[in-house]
Structures are given as C-alpha cells and as structure tokens.
Design an enzyme around this catalytic site. Sequence first.
Site, PDB file in Angstrom:
ATOM      1  CG  HIS A  98      56.888 -23.258   5.956  1.00 52.35           C
ATOM      2  ND1 HIS A  98      56.184 -23.370   4.783  1.00 52.35           N
ATOM      3  CD2 HIS A  98      56.452 -22.114   6.526  1.00 52.35           C
ATOM      4  CE1 HIS A  98      55.372 -22.336   4.648  1.00 52.35           C
ATOM      5  NE2 HIS A  98      55.512 -21.565   5.705  1.00 52.35           N
ATOM      6  CB  THR A 130      50.941 -10.871   1.575  1.00 58.37           C
ATOM      7  OG1 THR A 130      52.316 -11.187   1.632  1.00 58.37           O
ATOM      8  CG2 THR A 130      50.680  -9.870   0.466  1.00 58.37           C
ATOM      9  N   GLY A 131      52.306  -8.984   3.854  1.00 58.92           N
ATOM     10  CA  GLY A 131      53.077  -7.737   3.981  1.00 58.92           C
ATOM     11  C   GLY A 131      52.779  -6.852   5.167  1.00 58.92           C
ATOM     12  CB  SER A 191      51.732 -15.827  -1.158  1.00 60.05           C
ATOM     13  OG  SER A 191      52.550 -16.188  -0.062  1.00 60.05           O
ATOM     14  CD  GLU A 192      52.648 -19.776   3.473  1.00 61.87           C
ATOM     15  OE1 GLU A 192      53.547 -20.584   3.266  1.00 61.87           O
ATOM     16  OE2 GLU A 192      52.415 -19.275   4.584  1.00 61.87           O
TER      17      GLU A 192
HETATM   18 ZN   LIG Z   1      54.207 -20.061   5.849  1.00 63.28          ZN
END
Ligand SMILES: [Zn+2]
Length: 210
Positions: free
Chosen positions: A155, A42-43, A72-73
């Site tokens: 999304h 992430t990030g 996070s997914e």
């Molecule tokens: Zn996503």
Amino acid sequence: MKRQIKEDIALIGKRLYEHELNGSYGGNFSVRDGDYIYITPTGIPKDLLEYSDILVINFSGEIIEGELKPTSEMLFHIKIYKVREDVNAIIHAHPPFATGFAIAHHPIPINIHEESCLILGDVPVVPYELTASIDLAENIGRLIKDHNALLLANHGALTVGEDLERAFRRMEELENICKMLTVAQLLGGPKYIPDDKFTQLMELKKKRGL
Ligand SMILES: [Zn+2]
C-alpha cells in the site's frame, strides 16, 4: 475554522509531490486541532490542493466544514489521534522506494543508520488489509502506539509527528533510508551498528527526547 491549518495541509501536498514522495492521487494527510481533525478530500490530486478543499471532521467522522468528500481512509487518522495524544499531524503517502519495501513486506531495522535511528526508529510493516477498512485502522492503531513511521503492506507509508513539519521530515527520512538500504542490498546487504555503540546511540536518542 482555521485557514492557516488548511493552507499548511495544502502546502504539504505540493511539497510531497515536488520531492517525489507521493503520486498525485495517492495518500492523505491531516492535522488535529482540539476536538477537530483537518483532513484532505478524496479525488483531488494532492499537488493541486487548495486550502478551501480541506475538510474539518470530528472524532465520529462527521463533516463539520467543507464541500468535498473526506478521504476514505479517515478511519485510521481518527484511530491514530485516539491512541497517540502526542501526535497532531499524520502523513500517509506512496513514496516509491518506501512503498517498494512495503510491497516486499520488508521492515526497516533501527540499527543501520544514525539519522534514521534518531528520526524514525524502527519501521514495522502493517499487515495488509483493504484500504479504508476497520481492520486496517485497527492494525495501524496497534503498531503506531510504539512507532512514528509505518510501512503499510502492499500500500504505502505513514508517518506522524507533533506537527506537520515533523511528520514531513519523517516521511522524507523514511524514503531516504529505503533508497540507502536498496543500495546496501546491491552491495551485499546491510551491516549493523555494533551492539555497544548502538546502546550509546539509543541513550543519545533518549537524551534528545526523540
Ligand atoms: Zn492509502
């Protein structure tokens, strides 16, 4: 752990960005190798990913290798590998046209274009659930059983494959068919492949093992 897999994943980030299939922070991708999942952190903007940024996790989501925090997914990545033994790579991205269809909750029918039929099949819309939630992973797990590409409501998009290249080509095809459908909508809406020809096309798809 295998450096080549990490390099392949980092390269996909650049290719998605260069082909305008993903914004810099959006999306995440992974590769399964035996009991391990190589996955993006992430990030970090996806076009700037280095091989050393890629994490290795197990099927419980525990970090085996890597300094950064995994996406996070990761829950839906783990879920997909559990329900699809034939899948070894997953790409989740936010390509603008496909994400537009996802925002409109507009699925892609199978009988409108040959290449799309052969490469993608039909593409349903996964009902909206909050990013990274268990409910989203459950919804994706349910629909990915019979599909190789999904639109995630409000999304983005998700494709899978036996390897990263196939998942990438599916993402490219998904964005292409969404562009084509957008033009078709401007010209009065899509017309469908005649039923008897569509039956033949599906036989061809089966014969090619697609
Ligand atoms: Zn996503």
